[in-house]
Write a protein that holds these residues in place. Sequence first.
Motif, PDB file in Angstrom:
ATOM      1  N   LEU A 284       0.831   3.998  -3.040  1.00 34.63           N
ATOM      2  CA  LEU A 284       0.482   5.398  -2.757  1.00 34.63           C
ATOM      3  C   LEU A 284       1.648   6.320  -3.110  1.00 34.63           C
ATOM      4  O   LEU A 284       1.466   7.352  -3.762  1.00 34.63           O
ATOM      5  CB  LEU A 284       0.137   5.570  -1.275  1.00 34.63           C
TER       6      LEU A 284
ATOM      7  N   PHE B 287       2.037   6.760  -6.878  1.00 36.76           N
ATOM      8  CA  PHE B 287       0.987   7.619  -7.435  1.00 36.76           C
ATOM      9  C   PHE B 287       1.291   9.092  -7.138  1.00 36.76           C
ATOM     10  O   PHE B 287       1.326   9.933  -8.047  1.00 36.76           O
ATOM     11  CB  PHE B 287      -0.363   7.204  -6.835  1.00 36.76           C
ATOM     12  N   PHE B 288       1.547   9.391  -5.863  1.00 39.10           N
ATOM     13  CA  PHE B 288       1.747  10.797  -5.499  1.00 39.10           C
ATOM     14  C   PHE B 288       3.069  11.348  -6.033  1.00 39.10           C
ATOM     15  O   PHE B 288       3.147  12.505  -6.427  1.00 39.10           O
ATOM     16  CB  PHE B 288       1.655  10.986  -3.989  1.00 39.10           C
TER      17      PHE B 288
ATOM     18  N   THR C 289       2.164   7.076   7.677  1.00 39.52           N
ATOM     19  CA  THR C 289       1.999   8.286   6.879  1.00 39.52           C
ATOM     20  C   THR C 289       3.340   8.990   6.673  1.00 39.52           C
ATOM     21  O   THR C 289       3.679   9.378   5.550  1.00 39.52           O
ATOM     22  CB  THR C 289       1.026   9.262   7.588  1.00 39.52           C
TER      23      THR C 289
ATOM     24  N   THR D 212       5.351   7.106   4.169  1.00 40.61           N
ATOM     25  CA  THR D 212       4.861   7.228   2.799  1.00 40.61           C
ATOM     26  C   THR D 212       5.143   8.629   2.250  1.00 40.61           C
ATOM     27  O   THR D 212       5.502   8.775   1.079  1.00 40.61           O
ATOM     28  CB  THR D 212       3.349   6.913   2.755  1.00 40.61           C
TER      29      THR D 212
ATOM     30  N   LEU E  71       0.835  -1.200   0.000  1.00 38.32           N
ATOM     31  CA  LEU E  71       0.000   0.000   0.000  1.00 38.32           C
ATOM     32  C   LEU E  71       0.871   1.251   0.000  1.00 38.32           C
ATOM     33  O   LEU E  71       0.660   2.178  -0.791  1.00 38.32           O
ATOM     34  CB  LEU E  71      -0.913  -0.005   1.233  1.00 38.32           C
ATOM     35  N   SER E  72       1.868   1.251   0.868  1.00 39.47           N
ATOM     36  CA  SER E  72       2.737   2.409   0.956  1.00 39.47           C
ATOM     37  C   SER E  72       3.431   2.663  -0.381  1.00 39.47           C
ATOM     38  O   SER E  72       3.522   3.799  -0.852  1.00 39.47           O
ATOM     39  CB  SER E  72       3.772   2.172   2.061  1.00 39.47           C
TER      40      SER E  72
ATOM     41  N   THR F  21       7.425   9.441  -0.921  1.00 43.03           N
ATOM     42  CA  THR F  21       6.879  10.233  -2.023  1.00 43.03           C
ATOM     43  C   THR F  21       7.834  11.367  -2.396  1.00 43.03           C
ATOM     44  O   THR F  21       8.169  11.547  -3.568  1.00 43.03           O
ATOM     45  CB  THR F  21       5.518  10.833  -1.625  1.00 43.03           C
TER      46      THR F  21
END
Lengths: 281, 217, 212
Positions: free
Chosen positions: C25, C28-29, C86, C89, C21-22, C93
């Motif tokens: 995400l 994508f970002f 968070t 991630t 998941l991390s 990012t």
Amino acid sequence: MKRLKYLAVIITSLLLVFTLTACGSQSLSSQNIYENDKKSKTVTWGVKADTKLLGLVDVKDGQEKGFEIDLAKAITKKMYGKDAKAKFVTVTSQSRIPLLKNGNIDAIIATMTITPERQKTIDFSNSYFDAGQSILVKDGSPIKKVQDLNNRTIIGVVGSNSVQNVKKFAPKAQVLQLPDYAQALTALKSGQGDALTTDNVILAGMAVNNPGYKLQGKAFTTEPYGIGINKGQTDFKSAVNKALSEVENDGTYNKLIIKWFGNVPGFNYKEVLRNDSSTNK
Amino acid sequence: MQNWIDAYSWINIRFLLQGLWITILISVISVVLSFIIGSVLGIIRYAKIPYLSKIVGFIIDVIRNLPLLLIIFFVYFGLPAFGFKPDTIPAAILAMTVFESMMIAEIIRSGILAVDVGQMEASRAMGMKMSQAMWHIVLPQAYKKMIPALVSQFISLIKDTSLATIIVVPELMQHGQVVYGQDPNYIIPVFVAMAIMYFVVCYALSLLSKFIDRRMA
Amino acid sequence: MIHLLTSNWNEFISGFGWTLLSSVLALFFSLIVGSLFAILEVVPNKFLRIIGNIYVEVFRNIPLLVITMFFYLVIPLYVVKINGFTAGTIGLTIYTSAFIAETVRAGINSVDIGQMEAARGQGMTFWQAMRYIVLPQAFKYVIPPLGNQFVNLVKNSSVLAFVAGFDLMYQGNAIASQTFDTVNTYIIVGVFYLIITLPISYYMQHLERKLA
């Protein structure tokens, strides 16, 4: 191309030889650590680098300092004479047992509680310190005792038994495990959790230079610290135990306790003093 | 403001610089070793030697696709089972070298592939042996093409040494933790200092790489 | 080893999930953030260009661990409370976006400058020309390396272990130090990582060969 084929054969056989010699090397259990150390007059201790009062690296000279460091030095001298040297390897709660089992270190003196689970894997000396698990919170925190931590977040350190203990007292607490105490404390300050749990003596060390944070409530477990020793090293273990009781009996132990814990708010050093010669454990 | 002044006391800065020195030491030794090992492995994989190239290729792919952190754990906790017990700094160097060798092997292989196949064939036709053609014709050009990729790999390596803090290697990141462990008010100043130190070293290298690139072009 | 796997199955699987998941995400970002800063690096406005440049150079030359720890320890102290997952991630990012920005910028630069000029000559604004003419072509360069970028992300996501991000490595550390079966635990963790990274990596090699 032919030459490359030769090369291939050479490399493969080298790899093979390497693996075979590796497997054939003397296994740890057949070595006598007591005799090895006697020859080299050095004991390699696994110690903490981030635990104030017990084992902490001093920024000024890069040396480890603390109660456990001094005790390890005293035990080494009792075991192998005045000129024997204690060598220190810094470990974390996560790395200490693998390093002991692998033989990187001869013994662990790093805030490790004697527990039945650990005793399945390694041996312990007699207890050298009586700690108890407690919690550190911010001043004015609503948390008064460990049971208040249900449905809250509590910070601990990977590999410490505190994270498993706390679940018995506050089963609904969420536990975050960080790599070491410096990070755990910083995470508490950053609000990543509501309390930090580990042994009272470690927390007391943190409270010393972190005004605004305090030890909360009584210790809710007893945590006898033991020196971790590999299974089968009976000579080494009995030598450590003998040296430890000598250190306790001649007053060195109490001197060290007073040196490191004599003036720590929230920690009553008198409770951990060991009476000269009366407590022959 | 007082926090910043206290945090940047000479004793603390010196301790951080000692950490930076270990970081650089580990990086330089690892990059030299992995350049040599990586070149050999890259050429073996390129040369399509029966079995050997396949085996080497598979090992390269497996290690390349694992997190470096895991390699560090394997070296520090796993190798001693084979009778080899490295201290933290040698363990970090070994782990970095194993990981980076595989990354560099791939860079070398694609560098060789990028040099026109025709050149190899022409050299062979002129009567050169494969090893001669490789050594005198193909490799010099391949290395020239690979300089930017190799330098950025070196920069990654320097940054990645920070992961070794998990086994208490006394490098920059770990020394930073010790410094802010004394007083949590030092966190931000220490992070800023660490970031600047890493940045200066890595950015200087990337400028150097751009400079060399321009000179060679 | 099988016992180790079955008795800790839930932890391994949840770690695997958080890692995945991390990484998704962050991919994508970082694609969005990276493209934005790539465009900043090529706009006519010099001030914006400098900002774009600084962002890319700073975050390419600082370790991911420093960025991640900064978000975990410092941001909650002064800005907003974020948990380890968070923070990790976000760190991933930012770190990855600086690299993606470089790829996108190279893609933009590879598009013939005449096209931009022609589009502007037709009365398009800079942003319109960017959006409709240049970027679609630039992304042809960006998409193929994304697979490799994702592999790097999955590997790099192991820094979540430093900030209690519940990922695979975090679970591995916890299991290893409870079972004392260090090497076998990490072998299992390694296999879980390879389940994601190896197929993508081989597929990318296959693609590259096809394109070459």
